[in-house]
Design a protein around this motif. Structure first.
Motif, PDB file in Angstrom:
ATOM      1  N   ARG A 171       0.646  -0.920  -0.019  1.00 36.80           N
ATOM      2  CA  ARG A 171       0.536   0.374  -0.036  1.00 36.80           C
ATOM      3  C   ARG A 171       0.567   1.217  -0.378  1.00 36.80           C
ATOM      4  N   LEU A 172       1.593   1.584   0.812  1.00 37.01           N
ATOM      5  CA  LEU A 172       2.483   2.141   1.045  1.00 37.01           C
ATOM      6  C   LEU A 172       3.300   2.947  -0.450  1.00 37.01           C
ATOM      7  N   THR A 173       3.809   1.371  -1.142  1.00 39.02           N
ATOM      8  CA  THR A 173       4.997   1.684  -2.432  1.00 39.02           C
ATOM      9  C   THR A 173       3.799   2.226  -3.811  1.00 39.02           C
ATOM     10  N   VAL A 174       2.260   1.332  -3.626  1.00 44.75           N
ATOM     11  CA  VAL A 174       1.260   2.707  -4.543  1.00 44.75           C
ATOM     12  C   VAL A 174       1.637   3.776  -4.084  1.00 44.75           C
ATOM     13  N   VAL A 175       1.504   4.043  -2.969  1.00 47.44           N
ATOM     14  CA  VAL A 175       0.489   5.934  -3.043  1.00 47.44           C
ATOM     15  C   VAL A 175       2.144   6.327  -3.811  1.00 47.44           C
ATOM     16  N   ALA A 176       2.715   5.687  -2.857  1.00 46.10           N
ATOM     17  CA  ALA A 176       4.741   6.766  -3.320  1.00 46.10           C
ATOM     18  C   ALA A 176       4.540   6.831  -4.840  1.00 46.10           C
ATOM     19  N   ILE A 177       4.657   5.785  -6.028  1.00 46.68           N
ATOM     20  CA  ILE A 177       4.030   5.184  -6.870  1.00 46.68           C
ATOM     21  C   ILE A 177       3.620   6.035  -7.684  1.00 46.68           C
ATOM     22  N   VAL A 178       2.039   6.000  -7.010  1.00 40.28           N
ATOM     23  CA  VAL A 178       0.793   6.709  -7.825  1.00 40.28           C
ATOM     24  C   VAL A 178       2.282   8.028  -7.674  1.00 40.28           C
ATOM     25  N   LEU A 179       2.460   8.947  -6.326  1.00 42.87           N
ATOM     26  CA  LEU A 179       2.643  10.553  -6.197  1.00 42.87           C
ATOM     27  C   LEU A 179       3.852  10.565  -6.838  1.00 42.87           C
ATOM     28  N   GLU A 180       4.338   9.443  -7.415  1.00 46.96           N
ATOM     29  CA  GLU A 180       6.134   9.963  -8.074  1.00 46.96           C
ATOM     30  C   GLU A 180       5.243  10.026  -9.598  1.00 46.96           C
ATOM     31  N   ILE A 181       4.681   9.369 -10.265  1.00 45.34           N
ATOM     32  CA  ILE A 181       4.343   9.480 -11.345  1.00 45.34           C
ATOM     33  C   ILE A 181       3.472  11.061 -11.827  1.00 45.34           C
ATOM     34  N   VAL A 182       2.535  10.841 -11.176  1.00 45.07           N
ATOM     35  CA  VAL A 182       1.417  12.183 -11.288  1.00 45.07           C
ATOM     36  C   VAL A 182       2.494  12.854 -10.695  1.00 45.07           C
ATOM     37  N   LEU A 183       2.705  13.471 -10.233  1.00 44.25           N
ATOM     38  CA  LEU A 183       3.678  14.811  -9.425  1.00 44.25           C
ATOM     39  C   LEU A 183       4.659  15.052 -10.238  1.00 44.25           C
ATOM     40  N   GLY A 184       5.800  13.940 -10.155  1.00 48.59           N
ATOM     41  CA  GLY A 184       6.827  14.287 -11.041  1.00 48.59           C
ATOM     42  C   GLY A 184       6.605  14.383 -12.671  1.00 48.59           C
ATOM     43  N   ILE A 185       5.919  13.361 -13.288  1.00 49.67           N
ATOM     44  CA  ILE A 185       5.284  13.634 -14.354  1.00 49.67           C
ATOM     45  C   ILE A 185       5.071  15.528 -14.549  1.00 49.67           C
ATOM     46  N   ALA A 186       3.588  15.574 -14.261  1.00 45.65           N
ATOM     47  CA  ALA A 186       2.852  17.002 -14.014  1.00 45.65           C
ATOM     48  C   ALA A 186       4.151  17.928 -14.315  1.00 45.65           C
ATOM     49  N   LEU A 187       5.226  18.307 -12.428  1.00 44.27           N
ATOM     50  CA  LEU A 187       6.489  18.893 -12.416  1.00 44.27           C
ATOM     51  C   LEU A 187       7.078  19.105 -14.013  1.00 44.27           C
ATOM     52  N   GLY A 188       7.695  17.811 -14.539  1.00 42.51           N
ATOM     53  CA  GLY A 188       8.421  17.843 -15.102  1.00 42.51           C
ATOM     54  C   GLY A 188       7.912  18.066 -16.796  1.00 42.51           C
ATOM     55  N   VAL A 189       6.533  17.876 -16.906  1.00 47.94           N
ATOM     56  CA  VAL A 189       6.269  18.992 -18.203  1.00 47.94           C
ATOM     57  C   VAL A 189       5.820  19.787 -18.009  1.00 47.94           C
ATOM     58  N   LEU A 190       5.274  20.200 -17.040  1.00 51.32           N
ATOM     59  CA  LEU A 190       5.427  21.684 -15.941  1.00 51.32           C
ATOM     60  C   LEU A 190       7.080  22.941 -17.065  1.00 51.32           C
ATOM     61  N   THR A 191       7.716  21.852 -16.153  1.00 54.79           N
ATOM     62  CA  THR A 191       9.135  22.690 -16.317  1.00 54.79           C
ATOM     63  C   THR A 191      10.169  22.257 -17.373  1.00 54.79           C
ATOM     64  N   GLY A 192       9.197  21.345 -18.643  1.00 54.38           N
ATOM     65  CA  GLY A 192      10.275  20.765 -19.816  1.00 54.38           C
ATOM     66  C   GLY A 192       9.622  21.806 -20.998  1.00 54.38           C
ATOM     67  N   LEU A 193       8.203  22.320 -20.630  1.00 50.72           N
ATOM     68  CA  LEU A 193       7.647  23.300 -21.580  1.00 50.72           C
ATOM     69  C   LEU A 193       8.114  24.057 -21.199  1.00 50.72           C
ATOM     70  N   ARG A 194       8.398  25.134 -20.159  1.00 49.87           N
ATOM     71  CA  ARG A 194       9.037  26.480 -19.869  1.00 49.87           C
ATOM     72  C   ARG A 194      10.624  26.597 -19.498  1.00 49.87           C
ATOM     73  N   ARG A 195      10.949  26.060 -20.389  1.00 51.78           N
ATOM     74  CA  ARG A 195      13.127  25.854 -19.882  1.00 51.78           C
ATOM     75  C   ARG A 195      13.606  26.928 -19.705  1.00 51.78           C
ATOM     76  N   GLY A 196      13.613  27.309 -18.799  1.00 49.78           N
ATOM     77  CA  GLY A 196      14.895  28.728 -18.881  1.00 49.78           C
ATOM     78  C   GLY A 196      13.734  29.907 -17.962  1.00 49.78           C
ATOM     79  N   ARG A 197      12.218  29.937 -18.229  1.00 54.22           N
ATOM     80  CA  ARG A 197      11.278  30.860 -17.178  1.00 54.22           C
ATOM     81  C   ARG A 197      12.050  30.496 -15.134  1.00 54.22           C
ATOM     82  N   PRO A 198      11.041  30.987 -14.192  1.00 52.47           N
ATOM     83  CA  PRO A 198      11.086  30.597 -13.330  1.00 52.47           C
ATOM     84  C   PRO A 198      10.872  29.944 -12.265  1.00 52.47           C
ATOM     85  N   VAL A 199       9.006  29.068 -13.549  1.00 52.42           N
ATOM     86  CA  VAL A 199       8.938  27.748 -13.158  1.00 52.42           C
ATOM     87  C   VAL A 199       9.622  26.995 -12.803  1.00 52.42           C
ATOM     88  N   ASP A 200      10.521  26.905 -14.130  1.00 53.63           N
ATOM     89  CA  ASP A 200      11.351  25.792 -14.362  1.00 53.63           C
ATOM     90  C   ASP A 200      12.670  26.139 -13.307  1.00 53.63           C
TER      91      ASP A 200
END
Lengths: 307, 327
Positions: free
Chosen positions: A99-128
């Protein structure tokens, strides 16, 4: 494909034997396994010898290993010295850790990829820059520091969560521990997604997609992201095994009675059967996760063929 | 005019300074006409095409001046949303290297069908059927089965046919082909070029053919625009240009083609290197390499003179086009 899977499964056998043997030997070196059985006092020599004979500990190590492995294959992981079956311990510990691992993986996928996309598309901006700095902090600070800090702030100071998880370890209780467990990997996923996205953004096929007059959203999701996530999926896949084994620190901090907790107790009490049993299962989980990732890789990238 | 590019200027901001990639390009294409844009690497021919398509990387690229009139409408003034509707549907592009230009993880059927689902709102099933039709049209054997395959499973020639099919999908009024045969074997080049020419005739499309291959041009083009250092240096109907070039650079290009009747003799190459776009020479940008160079060439930028001695619509950016024409 079928042959490939069979070959991979066969390759697991030597890895499995090697890993278990190594653990078995290491635990043996840890110290006298009957030392803790007579309470506070030292066992008298006669009792110790009798106990050793009873548990087969007077035999040479290789015999002990063979006997143990023989039992494992019949599903008998032995008895912990407190009398509980190791399989019973696993039955209570693994669901909690999964259960703990599933929670961790889900957070990793959702937050990690969302943040990655956000920064990847706005390279060099303040968010990034901001997110990048944050990931650097998370990666450099050890998990036990983040864990204890969050426990202190959220649990004790502000009272948003209970500082320790109950015996039931429900999913909502595991969100903060899951975040702590996932934190470092999450930061890596963010960075990996960002780099991969930025790399593929200038790719010819993305230019083609734009020249086809596709809406920006479709260009990003269907063409850019689909290609950029291949290395990310690989990382997350191998991380499943690492997270399950790596939960020791997190489980200690939040008092979660999972695999990490049992392992910790086992090592502390020099409980050979528990330690070897749990680690054996973890080795299996790790191997299976790796095989799954490799198979998934071929599904995601049609250029990869297994024969 | 179907497409008219007027005084287009494009520059790139790089770490070393500003690269002037396109410096006042004018050209036009009628419906059903093929315009070959000829030039060395870095002459600005691809950048011009990208600016027309609206797929220029901005930044670092920047369009500083000019108009791109497509069916009388200035594309550069359109909103991105309206431009997107034109892209792919009315104005399509074929890229040089089909392997990298196609998405490696999507089937070719999906990539072709996408044109119909996005621009025409078709169902995925209908789009797939149209994709197979298109693959048939560009003569890919076993189209129905092969629509489910990925780009890497096709040969180079077949992949370029898929690129052509994709550009053709919505029967655009104009196709820009950026060195469509450069990455292919010579035998396959001819097949692909023939297919492209055939489809163009059939649908009466305008075609801008970007190339550095003079052999390809002679067979298919109606007009040629020769580019050098981001400018058009000569523009003429293909036969007039081959017969008598009106610019020393064109003459140099034609002389540098290996010919059977000159076997055994040394090839005439143009001396020197193309100019750096960061430091374009003063006056006529070709003057440091020109065999006919005079003092005026170093100081005065030649406009595109009307070549009046010919009946055809010709232009040359050489102060001495008369002398050049006479040989």
């Amino acid at each position: 494909m079928g042959r490939y899977v069979i070959r991979r499964l066969l390759q697991m056998i030597p890895v499995f034997i090697g890993a278990t043997l190594l653990i078995f030997l290491m635990v043996n070196v840890m110290g006298d396994p009957v030392a803790g059985l007579c309470g506070e006092r030292q066992c008298d020599p006669a009792t110790a010898a009798q106990l050793k004979r009873e548990f087969g500990l007077d035999k040479p190590v290789w015999r002990q290993y063979l006997t143990y492995m023989g039992n494992v294959f019949t599903g008998d992981f032995g008895t912990a010295f407190n009398g509980q079956k190791v399989t019973e311990l696993m039955g209570t510990a693994f669901p909690v850790t999964i259960r703990l691992t599933v929670v961790a993986i889900v957070l990793e996928i959702v937050l990690g990829i969302a943040l990655g996309v956000l920064t990847g598309l706005r390279r060099g901006r303040p968010v990034d820059t901001g997110v990048l700095l944050l990931t650097l902090v998370v990666i450099s600070v050890p998990t036990f520091v983040t864990g204890l800090l969050l426990q202190l702030l959220l649990g004790v100071e502000w009272g948003w969560i209970k500082p320790s998880v109950s015996a039931y370890a429900t999913v909502d209780e595991l969100i903060v521990p899951g975040l702590v467990l996932a934190s470092v990997s999450l930061a890596y996923v963010t960075r990996l997604t960002r780099t991969s996205l930025a790399e593929n953004r200038r790719a010819d096929y993305v230019r083609t997609a734009i020249a086809k007059g596709l809406p920006r959203r479709r260009v990003v999701v269907r063409h850019l992201l689909r290609n950029s996530l291949i290395p990310v999926v690989t990382f997350i896949g191998t991380d499943v095994g690492a997270l399950m084994g790596g939960a020791i620190v997190t489980e200690r901090i939040f008092n979660i009675h999972g695999v990490g907790y049992q392992l910790y107790q086992g090592i502390l009490r020099q409980n050979t059967q528990t330690v070897v049993g749990f680690v054996t299962v973890l080795v299996l989980v790790f191997l299976a996760a790796n095989l799954l990732v490799d198979l998934l890789y071929a599904v995601l990238d049609p250029r990869i063929r297994y024969a | 005019m179907l497409l008219e590019v007027r005084d287009l200027h494009v520059e790139f901001h790089t770490r070393d300074g500003v690269a002037h990639a396109v410096n006042g390009v004018d050209y036009g294409v009628e419906a059903g006409e093929t315009l070959a844009v000829l030039g060395e690497s870095g002459s600005g021919k691809s950048v011009t095409a990208q600016a027309i398509m609206g797929i220029l990387d901005m930044p670092p690229g920047r369009i500083t001046a000019g108009e791109v009139l497509f069916k009388g409408q200035d594309l550069l003034k359109l909103k991105e949303k309206d431009r997107r509707r034109i892209r792919g549907a009315e104005l399509a592009m074929i890229f040089q290297d089909a392997l990298s230009a196609l998405n490696p993880v999507l089937t070719v059927g999906d990539q072709l069908g996408e044109m119909f689902t996005v621009h025409r709102g078709m169902s995925r099933r209908d789009a797939r059927a149209r994709a197979v039709e298109l693959m048939d049209r560009v003569r890919i054997p076993g189209a129905k089965e092969r629509a489910g395959q990925y780009p890497h499973q096709f040969s180079g020639g077949m992949r370029q046919r898929i690129m052509i099919a994709m550009a053709m999908a919505l029967e655009p009024a104009l196709i820009i082909a950026d060195e469509p045969t450069t990455a292919l074997d010579v035998t396959v080049q001819a097949q692909v070029m023939d297919l492209l020419a055939e489809l163009q005739r059939e649908y009466r499309m305008g075609l801008v053919l970007i190339t550095h291959d003079l052999g390809v041009v002679a067979d298919v083009a109606d007009r040629i625009a020769v580019m050098y250092a981001g400018r058009i240096v000569e523009s003429a109907p293909v036969h007039d240009l081959y017969k008598a070039p009106a610019h020393p650079y064109t003459r140099g290009l034609l002389n540098s083609v290996p010919r059977l009747d000159r076997k055994g003799r040394e090839l005439d190459a143009i001396k020197g290197l193309p100019p750096s776009l960061l430091h374009i020479p003063s006056g006529c940008p070709f003057h440091p390499r020109c065999p006919m160079v005079q003092d005026v060439c170093r100081t005065d930028v030649p406009p595109l003179y009307d070549v009046t001695e010919s009946d055809a619509d010709r232009g040359s950016a050489c102060h001495f086009w008369r002398e050049c024409l006479r040989g």
